[in-house]
Scaffold this motif. Sequence first.
Motif, short mmCIF file in Angstrom:
data_model
loop_
_atom_site.label_atom_id
_atom_site.label_comp_id
_atom_site.label_asym_id
_atom_site.label_seq_id
_atom_site.Cartn_x
_atom_site.Cartn_y
_atom_site.Cartn_z
N GLY A 1 0.82 -1.21 0.00
CA GLY A 1 0.00 0.00 0.00
C GLY A 1 0.85 1.26 0.00
O GLY A 1 0.53 2.24 -0.68
N LEU A 2 1.93 1.25 0.76
CA LEU A 2 2.84 2.39 0.77
C LEU A 2 3.48 2.60 -0.60
O LEU A 2 3.59 3.72 -1.08
CB LEU A 2 3.91 2.19 1.84
CG LEU A 2 4.95 3.29 1.95
CD1 LEU A 2 4.30 4.60 2.35
CD2 LEU A 2 6.02 2.90 2.96
N LEU A 3 3.89 1.51 -1.23
CA LEU A 3 4.50 1.60 -2.55
C LEU A 3 3.52 2.16 -3.58
O LEU A 3 3.87 3.05 -4.36
CB LEU A 3 5.00 0.22 -2.99
CG LEU A 3 5.67 0.15 -4.36
CD1 LEU A 3 6.96 0.97 -4.35
CD2 LEU A 3 5.97 -1.29 -4.72
N VAL A 4 2.28 1.68 -3.55
CA VAL A 4 1.27 2.19 -4.49
C VAL A 4 0.99 3.66 -4.23
O VAL A 4 0.86 4.45 -5.17
CB VAL A 4 -0.02 1.35 -4.38
CG1 VAL A 4 -1.18 1.99 -5.13
CG2 VAL A 4 0.21 -0.06 -4.90
N SER A 5 0.93 4.06 -2.97
CA SER A 5 0.70 5.46 -2.64
C SER A 5 1.83 6.35 -3.13
O SER A 5 1.59 7.44 -3.66
CB SER A 5 0.54 5.63 -1.13
OG SER A 5 -0.57 4.93 -0.67
N LEU A 6 3.06 5.89 -2.96
CA LEU A 6 4.20 6.68 -3.43
C LEU A 6 4.23 6.80 -4.94
O LEU A 6 4.52 7.87 -5.48
CB LEU A 6 5.50 6.06 -2.92
CG LEU A 6 5.75 6.20 -1.42
CD1 LEU A 6 6.99 5.41 -1.03
CD2 LEU A 6 5.89 7.65 -1.03
N VAL A 7 3.92 5.72 -5.64
CA VAL A 7 3.89 5.76 -7.10
C VAL A 7 2.78 6.70 -7.57
O VAL A 7 2.99 7.51 -8.48
CB VAL A 7 3.71 4.34 -7.69
CG1 VAL A 7 3.40 4.39 -9.16
CG2 VAL A 7 4.96 3.51 -7.43
N TYR B 1 0.76 11.53 -10.13
CA TYR B 1 -0.28 12.55 -10.14
C TYR B 1 0.11 13.82 -9.39
O TYR B 1 -0.62 14.80 -9.42
CB TYR B 1 -1.57 11.99 -9.55
CG TYR B 1 -2.13 10.85 -10.36
CD1 TYR B 1 -2.59 11.06 -11.65
CD2 TYR B 1 -2.16 9.56 -9.85
CE1 TYR B 1 -3.07 10.02 -12.41
CE2 TYR B 1 -2.65 8.51 -10.59
CZ TYR B 1 -3.11 8.75 -11.87
OH TYR B 1 -3.59 7.72 -12.62
N GLY B 2 1.24 13.83 -8.72
CA GLY B 2 1.66 14.99 -7.96
C GLY B 2 1.93 16.19 -8.84
O GLY B 2 1.56 17.32 -8.50
N GLN B 3 2.55 15.98 -9.97
CA GLN B 3 2.87 17.09 -10.87
C GLN B 3 1.59 17.73 -11.41
O GLN B 3 1.45 18.94 -11.44
CB GLN B 3 3.73 16.59 -12.03
CG GLN B 3 5.07 16.04 -11.60
CD GLN B 3 6.00 17.13 -11.10
OE1 GLN B 3 5.86 18.28 -11.45
NE2 GLN B 3 6.95 16.74 -10.26
N ALA B 4 0.64 16.91 -11.84
CA ALA B 4 -0.61 17.44 -12.39
C ALA B 4 -1.43 18.13 -11.32
O ALA B 4 -2.10 19.13 -11.58
CB ALA B 4 -1.41 16.32 -13.03
N PHE B 5 -1.40 17.64 -10.10
CA PHE B 5 -2.17 18.24 -9.01
C PHE B 5 -1.63 19.62 -8.66
O PHE B 5 -2.40 20.54 -8.43
CB PHE B 5 -2.14 17.31 -7.80
CG PHE B 5 -3.01 17.78 -6.67
CD1 PHE B 5 -4.38 17.78 -6.79
CD2 PHE B 5 -2.45 18.24 -5.49
CE1 PHE B 5 -5.19 18.20 -5.75
CE2 PHE B 5 -3.24 18.69 -4.46
CZ PHE B 5 -4.63 18.66 -4.58
N ASN B 6 -0.32 19.77 -8.63
CA ASN B 6 0.28 21.07 -8.34
C ASN B 6 -0.05 22.09 -9.42
O ASN B 6 -0.29 23.26 -9.13
CB ASN B 6 1.79 20.95 -8.18
CG ASN B 6 2.17 20.29 -6.88
OD1 ASN B 6 1.42 20.30 -5.92
ND2 ASN B 6 3.37 19.70 -6.85
N VAL B 7 -0.06 21.69 -10.67
CA VAL B 7 -0.38 22.60 -11.77
C VAL B 7 -1.84 23.01 -11.69
O VAL B 7 -2.20 24.15 -11.96
CB VAL B 7 -0.05 21.92 -13.12
CG1 VAL B 7 -0.58 22.76 -14.28
CG2 VAL B 7 1.43 21.71 -13.25
N ALA B 8 -2.73 22.09 -11.31
CA ALA B 8 -4.16 22.40 -11.25
C ALA B 8 -4.47 23.39 -10.13
O ALA B 8 -5.43 24.16 -10.23
CB ALA B 8 -4.95 21.12 -11.05
#
Length: 52
Positions: free
Chosen positions: A32-38, A43-50
Motif C-alpha cells: 500500500g505504501l508503494l502504491v501510494s508513493l507511485v 499525479y503529484g505534478q498534475a495536481f500542483n499545476v491544477a
Amino acid sequence: MIAALARAISRATGTNVDIETLKILAIFSGAGLLVSLVAAMIYGQAFNVALF
C-alpha cells in the motif's frame, strides 16, 4: 525480528498474535505504501499545476 515483535504485541495486548499474521500485515502495508508513493509521483505534478 518479527518473532520479537509478535511477543511484544502479545505481552502488551494480552492476546495471542501469530507471526504469519504479522508477516501478511507487513506485506500489505508495504504494498500500500508503494502504491501510494507511485501515485503521488505520477499525479503529484498534475495536481500542483491544477492548484496554481
